[in-house]
Design an enzyme around this catalytic site. Structure first.
Site, PDB file in Angstrom:
ATOM      1  N   SER A 190       0.831  -1.206   0.000  1.00  0.00           N
ATOM      2  CA  SER A 190       0.000   0.000   0.000  1.00  0.00           C
ATOM      3  C   SER A 190       0.859   1.247   0.000  1.00  0.00           C
ATOM      4  CB  SER A 190      -0.899   0.021   1.236  1.00  0.00           C
ATOM      5  OG  SER A 190      -0.143   0.363   2.396  1.00  0.00           O
ATOM      6  N   ASP A 191       0.282   2.333  -0.468  1.00  0.00           N
ATOM      7  CA  ASP A 191       0.859   3.633  -0.159  1.00  0.00           C
ATOM      8  C   ASP A 191       0.644   3.857   1.339  1.00  0.00           C
ATOM      9  OD1 ASP A 191       2.004   6.139  -0.332  1.00  0.00           O
ATOM     10  OD2 ASP A 191       0.885   6.716  -2.113  1.00  0.00           O
ATOM     11  N   TRP A 192       1.353   4.830   1.873  1.00  0.00           N
ATOM     12  CA  TRP A 192       1.341   5.044   3.328  1.00  0.00           C
ATOM     13  C   TRP A 192      -0.016   5.592   3.773  1.00  0.00           C
ATOM     14  CZ3 TRP A 192       5.150   2.649   1.735  1.00  0.00           C
ATOM     15  CH2 TRP A 192       6.262   2.327   2.520  1.00  0.00           C
TER      16      TRP A 192
END
Length: 676
Positions: A220-222
């Protein structure tokens, strides 16, 4: 190498949610695996467990948009390789880069992190960047998958696109880049057709894993995961960063039977295989270049990606008695954009006026900032500074004036509201130009800028992008003629943002319909026959080139296009030649032309070089939703060759004949094979 059976259920679940801000949790049963931000440098923190800890300064390489403007695949490789050396120095196994999203909206705050409005070019450059990075044993994580083309309300907005639009424009770039086998793919924040990317099984499992045959880690992105159990069902392997509640979500879902052992094991197995790649790559993890040599690479990459937009003959600038350098950017250059891609440089650019002093030792070089010297480039609220700049211009033989955007305007998590220069910049440029006709305007922005209000006032315009450590040295070398500019635009500069299909304001606060379909960037301007200020592929040189002798030959499923490029000037230079194709008749609407190949070649003064490039079969295809696959239609394709998307002097034709049973186009005569 590492046995999944050695991990308990709880240890497996912990592996799926990250250890802290930057590491995979392995419970001590596998080596440490650390990742950090890119894409224009290795951005590390002193303490991975503390988000407020100090950022470790390192080299800042040119933004990917600058690398893209070089149209040089070797440059993309050297960029990735150079950053990898800093990753090795900072114990980083994987770099969160490159970003390959399409520049659909000129106002997107993150455009400086992306390559182009064209998926073919973005994919090819990203592929080489990945190869360069991984050649030094550092893994690549391509991002942001997918349709992350605006930063506006990115945690909520839904990007809604039909299947053909997704495949032909917004997934093709990823498909090409995946040929380099990156270690990971990072999902985007936004929803796609109503479902978050992190939970979108169609996007992650069906399209990425099955259609594109990707078998690596999806992370995932953060902060892009909203429900860890739902994202696991979509085959997202790693949530980043660590969030305390995520473990509970997984444990509860497991106990309820919502997620299974097979799903947990599949993701953990992919994570362990990624760690195994890092272990196997250790012999490659070397940093043979000194920091001075890496700085020189930064300079070289910056030189290749800067674009000369206007030149009335003043450039290259001959030695003068007095040179005025005006604008705070000359002292505090916009060498990096904002957000997670902002790199704290260990070797920040030296002032531009000092670089000029080196190249023009007999010239009096005088600097006037005009704007505040705190990096915010705000004009003092009195006329004293402006008047001083005008007096400097009046007394100088030539003026280099710096304006732009910088990390304050181009940044992650927000979009620009306009592509115009700040009104203060416009007024000062025009005020200074009244007192000197030899103004060279340096534009330190990394996305399209509307320059119509200042263009007529100045003699030359150099568009730099956010060009990293070596930015000011590269600017001085180009202006002085020590370097011949060779960059060309990889996005269209319109006369006005209102000419674009996508403007900064959404019609609503819930979704963004991609009703422009495949007509993105230059495809849009071509479809509606709209004039543009600087077209896709445009860039000036101190050399002049002519094209001739086009020849096209079939080679297997592909076509080899050959042509002559002659340097008719007295200056050695590099030319970016571009090949476009047009499907003359097709079942579905297609663009007037699409980039299919390109080449960057050094051609000496008076020399004629024979250039050969390949049009791949995939460039002739388009996605046909009913068959859920790419389709090549029999028929005629026109081939155009030249120096930009609107300067194409050579024209040829390809006639594609596919087996009749593959076709859906009726013919005038019945072929027996069509009855099979």
């Amino acid at each position: 190498m590492f046995k999944l059976s050695d991990f308990t259920l709880d240890e497996k679940l912990k592996m799926l949610i990250g250890k802290n801000g930057w590491e995979v949790e392995t419970s001590g049963k596998a080596p440490k695996f650390e990742m950090h931000d890119g894409p224009n440098g290795c951005k590390c923190f002193e303490n991975n467990d503390d988000w407020t800890s100090k950022i470790i300064p390192t080299h800042c390489y040119p933004a990917l948009s600058v690398i893209s403007n070089s149209w040089d695949e070797d440059a993309a490789f050297f960029d990735g390789e150079g950053i990898a050396m800093d990753c090795v120095d900072n114990h980083t196994e994987m770099l969160l880069a490159p970003g390959v999203n399409i520049k659909r909206s000129l106002a997107c705050g993150r455009n400086f992190e992306y390559f182009s409005e064209d998926p073919y070019l973005a994919g090819k450059m990203a592929k080489k960047f990945i190869e360069g990075l991984q050649s030094k044993g550092v893994g690549a994580c391509i991002k942001h998958y997918a349709l992350n083309n605006s930063e506006y309300d990115r945690l909520n907005v839904s990007a809604n696109a039909d299947e053909r639009t997704m495949h032909d424009i917004y997934l093709r770039n990823f498909k090409i880049a995946l040929e380099a086998k990156p270690w990971a793919v990072m999902c985007s924040y936004n929803r796609i057709n109503g479902v978050y990317a992190s939970e979108n099984k169609d996007l992650l499992d069906e399209k990425l894993r099955k259609e594109m045959n990707y078998d690596g880690v999806i992370m995932s992105d953060w902060g892009a995961v909203f429900n860890r159990a739902k994202s696991l069902k979509a085959t997202l392997d790693l949530q980043m960063p660590y969030e305390e509640h995520a473990f509970g979500q997984l444990k509860k879902a497991y106990e309820a039977g919502f997620i299974t052992d097979d799903e947990i094991d599949a993701s953990c197995d992919r994570l362990l295989k990624m760690i195994e790649k890092a272990v196997a790559a250790k012999p490659l993890r070397t940093a043979p270049l000194t920091h001075d040599e890496r700085y020189e690479r930064c300079v070289s990459l910056a030189e290749g990606g800067m674009v000369l937009l206007k030149n009335d003959g003043i450039l290259p600038l001959k030695p003068v008695k007095k040179l005025g350098v005006i604008g705070t950017f000359a002292k505090f250059p916009a060498y990096s954009g904002g957000g997670s891609a902002n790199v704290f440089s260990k070797y920040p650019p030296k002032p531009l006026y000092d670089e000029f002093k080196k190249l023009y030792p007999e010239t009096e070089v005088v600097f006037e900032g005009v704007f505040h010297d705190d990096g915010k480039r705000e004009i003092i609220n009195n006329l004293a500074k402006v008047n001083k700049a005008q007096r400097l211009a009046y007394s100088s033989d030539a003026v280099v004036m710096t304006v732009g955007t910088g990390e304050f305007e181009e940044s992650e998590a927000r979009d620009r509201y306009t592509i115009k220069l700040r009104p203060q910049f416009i007024s000062v440029v025009n005020a200074v130009a009244k007192y000197n006709k030899n103004v060279i305007l340096v534009v330190e922005a990394s996305s399209a800028v509307d320059l119509t209000e200042v263009e007529d006032s100045v003699a030359a315009i150099l568009f730099t992008g956010f060009a990293g450590d070596g930015m000011n040295e590269a600017i001085a070398k180009i202006i002085s003629g020590k370097t011949n500019p060779s960059g060309k635009l990889t996005e269209t500069f319109p006369y006005d943002i209102e000419d674009c299909y996508v403007t900064p304001d959404l019609e609503n606060y819930y979704y963004d319909d991609y009703t422009d379909g495949v007509f993105v960037g230059y495809r849009h301007f071509d479809k509606y026959n709209l004039p543009v200020r600087y077209e896709f592929g445009f860039g000036l040189s101190y050399s002049e080139f002519e094209y001739s002798n086009l020849d096209i030959k079939k080679s297997g499923e592909d076509y080899v296009v050959s042509y002559d490029v002659k340097n008719v000037s007295k200056v050695d230079g590099k030319e970016v030649s571009q090949v476009y194709i047009k499907d003359v008749f097709s079942l579905l609407p297609r663009p007037e032309k699409e980039l299919a190949a390109f080449s960057k070649d050094l051609i000496k003064a008076g020399e004629t070089k024979r250039v050969s490039v390949k049009i791949e079969k995939s460039s002739l295809e388009y996605y046909l939703p009913p068959i859920k696959d790419y389709y090549l239609e029999s028929g005629d394709f026109e081939v155009y060759v030249g120096g930009s998307s609107r300067n194409l002097p050579l024209k040829g034709k390809i006639t594609v004949v596919m087996p009749p049973y593959t076709q859906f186009t009726p013919t005038n005569e019945i072929d027996d094979e069509m009855l099979l």
